[in-house]
Enzyme design. Structure first.
Site, PDB file in Angstrom:
ATOM      1  N   GLY A   6      49.892 -11.459 -29.037  1.00  0.00           N
ATOM      2  CA  GLY A   6      49.747 -12.327 -30.203  1.00  0.00           C
ATOM      3  C   GLY A   6      51.054 -12.387 -30.973  1.00  0.00           C
ATOM      4  O   GLY A   6      52.132 -12.149 -30.424  1.00  0.00           O
ATOM      5  N   SER A   7      50.954 -12.678 -32.262  1.00  0.00           N
ATOM      6  CA  SER A   7      52.161 -12.896 -33.063  1.00  0.00           C
ATOM      7  C   SER A   7      52.836 -11.568 -33.427  1.00  0.00           C
ATOM      8  O   SER A   7      52.177 -10.518 -33.510  1.00  0.00           O
ATOM      9  CB  SER A   7      51.791 -13.643 -34.344  1.00  0.00           C
ATOM     10  OG  SER A   7      50.882 -12.883 -35.090  1.00  0.00           O
TER      11      SER A   7
ATOM     12  N   GLU B  39      59.649 -18.608 -34.995  1.00  0.00           N
ATOM     13  CA  GLU B  39      58.809 -19.153 -33.934  1.00  0.00           C
ATOM     14  C   GLU B  39      57.847 -20.168 -34.546  1.00  0.00           C
ATOM     15  O   GLU B  39      57.038 -19.815 -35.405  1.00  0.00           O
ATOM     16  CB  GLU B  39      58.007 -18.029 -33.263  1.00  0.00           C
ATOM     17  CG  GLU B  39      57.191 -18.540 -32.090  1.00  0.00           C
ATOM     18  CD  GLU B  39      56.217 -17.516 -31.533  1.00  0.00           C
ATOM     19  OE1 GLU B  39      55.476 -16.894 -32.316  1.00  0.00           O
ATOM     20  OE2 GLU B  39      56.185 -17.348 -30.298  1.00  0.00           O
TER      21      GLU B  39
ATOM     22  N   GLU C 256      52.600  -7.640 -26.693  1.00  0.00           N
ATOM     23  CA  GLU C 256      53.250  -8.831 -26.103  1.00  0.00           C
ATOM     24  C   GLU C 256      53.300  -9.860 -27.217  1.00  0.00           C
ATOM     25  O   GLU C 256      52.275 -10.457 -27.560  1.00  0.00           O
ATOM     26  CB  GLU C 256      52.408  -9.365 -24.936  1.00  0.00           C
ATOM     27  CG  GLU C 256      52.454  -8.514 -23.702  1.00  0.00           C
ATOM     28  CD  GLU C 256      53.721  -8.751 -22.877  1.00  0.00           C
ATOM     29  OE1 GLU C 256      54.433  -9.743 -23.125  1.00  0.00           O
ATOM     30  OE2 GLU C 256      53.988  -7.937 -22.004  1.00  0.00           O
TER      31      GLU C 256
ATOM     32  N   GLY D  49      51.252  -8.086 -34.664  1.00  0.00           N
ATOM     33  CA  GLY D  49      51.620  -6.962 -33.797  1.00  0.00           C
ATOM     34  C   GLY D  49      52.156  -5.786 -34.594  1.00  0.00           C
ATOM     35  O   GLY D  49      51.800  -4.633 -34.353  1.00  0.00           O
TER      36      GLY D  49
ATOM     37  N   CYS E 283      54.444 -18.330 -25.767  1.00  0.00           N
ATOM     38  CA  CYS E 283      55.417 -17.300 -26.159  1.00  0.00           C
ATOM     39  C   CYS E 283      56.734 -17.520 -25.439  1.00  0.00           C
ATOM     40  O   CYS E 283      57.799 -17.219 -25.946  1.00  0.00           O
ATOM     41  CB  CYS E 283      54.863 -15.926 -25.833  1.00  0.00           C
ATOM     42  SG  CYS E 283      54.469 -15.740 -24.083  1.00  0.00           S
TER      43      CYS E 283
HETATM   44  P1  NAD Z   1      47.648 -13.994 -33.737  1.00  0.00           P
HETATM   45  O1  NAD Z   1      48.573 -12.851 -33.838  1.00  0.00           O
HETATM   46  O2  NAD Z   1      47.325 -14.757 -34.963  1.00  0.00           O
HETATM   47  O3  NAD Z   1      46.237 -13.525 -33.128  1.00  0.00           O
HETATM   48  C1  NAD Z   1      46.142 -12.888 -31.872  1.00  0.00           C
HETATM   49  C2  NAD Z   1      44.846 -12.092 -31.812  1.00  0.00           C
HETATM   50  O4  NAD Z   1      44.919 -11.053 -32.789  1.00  0.00           O
HETATM   51  C3  NAD Z   1      43.596 -12.879 -32.124  1.00  0.00           C
HETATM   52  O5  NAD Z   1      42.547 -12.468 -31.272  1.00  0.00           O
HETATM   53  C4  NAD Z   1      43.296 -12.488 -33.565  1.00  0.00           C
HETATM   54  O6  NAD Z   1      41.936 -12.592 -33.907  1.00  0.00           O
HETATM   55  C5  NAD Z   1      43.739 -11.045 -33.561  1.00  0.00           C
HETATM   56  N1  NAD Z   1      44.054 -10.506 -34.891  1.00  0.00           N
HETATM   57  C6  NAD Z   1      44.460 -11.179 -35.982  1.00  0.00           C
HETATM   58  N2  NAD Z   1      44.622 -10.336 -37.020  1.00  0.00           N
HETATM   59  C7  NAD Z   1      44.320  -9.099 -36.566  1.00  0.00           C
HETATM   60  C8  NAD Z   1      44.308  -7.821 -37.151  1.00  0.00           C
HETATM   61  N3  NAD Z   1      44.649  -7.625 -38.425  1.00  0.00           N
HETATM   62  N4  NAD Z   1      43.952  -6.762 -36.389  1.00  0.00           N
HETATM   63  C9  NAD Z   1      43.642  -6.928 -35.081  1.00  0.00           C
HETATM   64  N5  NAD Z   1      43.619  -8.124 -34.471  1.00  0.00           N
HETATM   65  C10 NAD Z   1      43.967  -9.199 -35.206  1.00  0.00           C
HETATM   66  O7  NAD Z   1      48.263 -14.966 -32.613  1.00  0.00           O
HETATM   67  P2  NAD Z   1      47.772 -16.395 -32.128  1.00  0.00           P
HETATM   68  O8  NAD Z   1      48.036 -17.391 -33.200  1.00  0.00           O
HETATM   69  O9  NAD Z   1      46.384 -16.306 -31.552  1.00  0.00           O
HETATM   70  O10 NAD Z   1      48.755 -16.598 -30.891  1.00  0.00           O
HETATM   71  C11 NAD Z   1      50.074 -17.022 -31.011  1.00  0.00           C
HETATM   72  C12 NAD Z   1      51.065 -15.876 -30.910  1.00  0.00           C
HETATM   73  O11 NAD Z   1      50.858 -15.135 -29.698  1.00  0.00           O
HETATM   74  C13 NAD Z   1      52.502 -16.377 -30.831  1.00  0.00           C
HETATM   75  O12 NAD Z   1      53.322 -15.603 -31.659  1.00  0.00           O
HETATM   76  C14 NAD Z   1      52.860 -16.175 -29.364  1.00  0.00           C
HETATM   77  O13 NAD Z   1      54.238 -16.085 -29.123  1.00  0.00           O
HETATM   78  C15 NAD Z   1      52.118 -14.924 -29.040  1.00  0.00           C
HETATM   79  N6  NAD Z   1      51.924 -14.779 -27.594  1.00  0.00           N
HETATM   80  C16 NAD Z   1      52.676 -13.840 -26.921  1.00  0.00           C
HETATM   81  C17 NAD Z   1      52.546 -13.730 -25.528  1.00  0.00           C
HETATM   82  C18 NAD Z   1      53.366 -12.755 -24.726  1.00  0.00           C
HETATM   83  O14 NAD Z   1      53.032 -12.525 -23.560  1.00  0.00           O
HETATM   84  N7  NAD Z   1      54.435 -12.185 -25.257  1.00  0.00           N
HETATM   85  C19 NAD Z   1      51.645 -14.552 -24.849  1.00  0.00           C
HETATM   86  C20 NAD Z   1      50.924 -15.483 -25.583  1.00  0.00           C
HETATM   87  C21 NAD Z   1      51.060 -15.587 -26.943  1.00  0.00           C
END
Ligand code: NAD
Length: 482
Positions: free
Chosen positions: A226-227, A385, A249, A231, A284
């Site tokens: 995720g973001s 990003e 990731e 993270g 990503c």
């Molecule tokens: P996000 O970080 O908003 O959410 C990702 C996940 O985390 C979701 O399931 C969300 O419900 C959960 N989440 C949110 N807040 C949380 C918390 N406080 N505690 C635990 N879990 C929580 O990301 P998004 O908007 O769903 O996805 C986009 C991001 O993901 C971008 O930054 C992208 O670059 C990244 N991404 C990285 C990769 C990689 O392999 N490096 C792959 C795909 C996406």
């Protein structure tokens, strides 16, 4: 339209949230609610962790080939249901059908790969004193919490449970609240394959379900995709109750660098493909910064503009669509806010920069593929990003200049270089701060080659044996035998 109700998979049974709450699944291309699913809470996470803990010893004790066979069965079921999964993700996520179809097949490939490395989880024997044997064993963590984002809903739901499961762990999977339906459908099919409790799917908000998983004392291993912002907070929160192993990731602001000796056709094609406009830039790995040598700049930007302008933005369900809808309203607003920043900063717009005016698309969250040229390092569009279809171009003068610009961001996920010169290519691969580097190519993932980031792009490597081993802990045994 019929609104389908989905349920969570916990301990082999399908359940609503204990609190009875639900969330709507919205088609971002039309604004329609097409399904509802449970809005779980910490009590549901607790239930899932309890059943996962109970299921773990038997799953771990199973013959390796039995675990591999389960993963292969899941891969086969996904292949059989590929069209259904692709359409579910299209409607839930807004990316075009062609791309989501690939995701379903990639999910199956990942599972097959992990099934195939089951016997590669080996230990070592370490030379030591005579009369003693020293060796290592690999020990799974028990219950793994797997949190995934919205951009490849099924591919991540299926592909990212393969490694922890083949290593003998039980899994609690938490999909994005914006794209949960394919993970829940996967749960329905997986319930026929895995013993109860081995795989659990709990849906809800990140701040509820995600945080409960991250802080649960019985979940010693968290893997998050995720973001970077979330993270970092997960890294901190994970340590609040007990010590945990966390891999991340995260996001990217990836450079694609074109040197004067590059094959221009290939480089233009790469710059467009690498940007992943076909997922509306919501990747990503999107090469969202294009660094072009000044001697090529004008011709390159002209050709780029034609190629990007030719992409067809349209309904994601249509076979001929290249660019679909942004995933949800807040993400759409975020992308639009960057277009506003660009206007305020006076950036030079080459193509796009707005929502399409096609009346067929007015109900959805569409943004035309966009390119800005001559963007200064100080611009927010160069450093942050966006996770939308926005590519920034910057000219550079020499190798040192290119590396300085390429590395001048907090992220370090991927990088691409186009050159025919071996020394330039190898020096770039050495000097660029990125976890994955392509030479004369972009974007493609290759099974068994570790994917992951440097700097704020993460911790750990996935899609490889490294990922499987990261779901085990090493135990050293020292035997005195004579
Ligand atoms: P996000 O970080 O908003 O959410 C990702 C996940 O985390 C979701 O399931 C969300 O419900 C959960 N989440 C949110 N807040 C949380 C918390 N406080 N505690 C635990 N879990 C929580 O990301 P998004 O908007 O769903 O996805 C986009 C991001 O993901 C971008 O930054 C992208 O670059 C990244 N991404 C990285 C990769 C990689 O392999 N490096 C792959 C795909 C996406």
């Amino acid at each position: 339209m019929q609104v389908r109700q989905y349920r969570m998979l916990i301990g082999g049974t399908f359940r609503d949230a204990r609190g009875g709450k639900t969330l709507d699944a919205v088609n971002p291309a039309t604004g329609e609610v097409f399904a509802q699913f449970p809005r779980g809470g910490s009590e549901d996470v607790d239930d899932a962790v309890t059943v996962a803990s109970a299921a773990f010893p038997t799953w771990w004790a199973a013959a390796p080939l039995e675990r591999a066979a389960a993963l292969e069965s899941l891969a086969s079921v996904i292949t059989e249901h590929a069209e259904e999964f692709a359409m579910l993700d299209v409607i839930d996520n807004g990316s075009p059908l062609r791309e989501m179809r690939k995701d379903a097949h990639n999910a199956a490939r990942l599972l097959r790969y992990f099934a195939g490395v089951v016997f590669e989880q080996r230990g070592d024997t370490i030379p030591g004193l005579p009369g003693r044997l020293n060796y290592t064993l690999r020990h799974p963590f028990g219950v793994v919490g797997r949190i995934i984002p919205f951009n490849h809903p099924l591919m991540f739901a299926a592909g990212k449970i393969g490694a922890p499961l083949i290593a003998g762990n039980a899994v609690v999977l938490k999909p994005s609240e914006h794209t949960s339906v394919s993970a829940l459908r996967l749960g329905e099919l997986a319930a026929e394959i895995f013993p109860p409790g081995v795989l659990n799917v709990v849906t809800g908000l990140g701040s509820d379900v995600g945080d409960a998983l991250v802080t649960h004392p019985a979940v010693r291993r968290i893997a998050f995709t995720g973001s970077a912002q979330i993270g970092r907070s997960i890294q901190a929160r994970a340590a609040s109750e007990v010590v945990k192993t966390v891999t991340l990731e995260l996001g990217g602001k990836n450079p694609v660098v074109v040197f004067p000796d590059a094959d221009l056709d290939r480089a233009v094609e790469g710059a467009v493909r690498g940007m992943n406009f076909t997922w509306q830039g919501q990747s990503c790995g999107s090469t969202s910064r294009l660094l072009v040598h000044r001697s090529l700049h004008d011709e390159f930007v002209e050709r780029l503009s034609r190629a990007v302008g030719a992409l067809r933005t349209g309904p994601p369900t249509s076979e001929g669509t290249d660019v679909g809808s942004i995933v949800h309203r807040a993400q759409f607003d975020k992308v639009m806010s960057y277009l506003k920043v660009a206007a305020e900063e006076g950036l030079h717009l080459v193509v796009g920069g707005r929502a399409p005016d096609d009346p067929e698309l007015t109900g959805g969250l569409f943004v035309l593929p966009t390119v800005y040229d001559d963007v200064p390092s100080s611009s927010r569009l160069m450093r942050e990003e966006i996770f939308g279809p926005v590519l920034v171009v910057v000219p550079f003068d020499d190798y040192g200049d290119a590396i300085r610009i390429a590395n001048d961001v907090a992220y370090g996920l991927t990088a691409s270089v186009f050159t025919r010169d071996l020394s330039t290519a190898l020096a770039f691969a050495r000097d660029v701060e990125a976890g994955y580097v392509w030479v004369n190519d972009v974007s493609a993932h290759f099974l068994a080659t570790g994917f992951g980031g440097l700097k704020d792009s993460g911790v750990g490597r996935e899609e490889s044996l490294d990922e499987v081993l990261s779901y085990t802990q090493s135990k050293n045994v020292n035997v005195l035998f004579d």
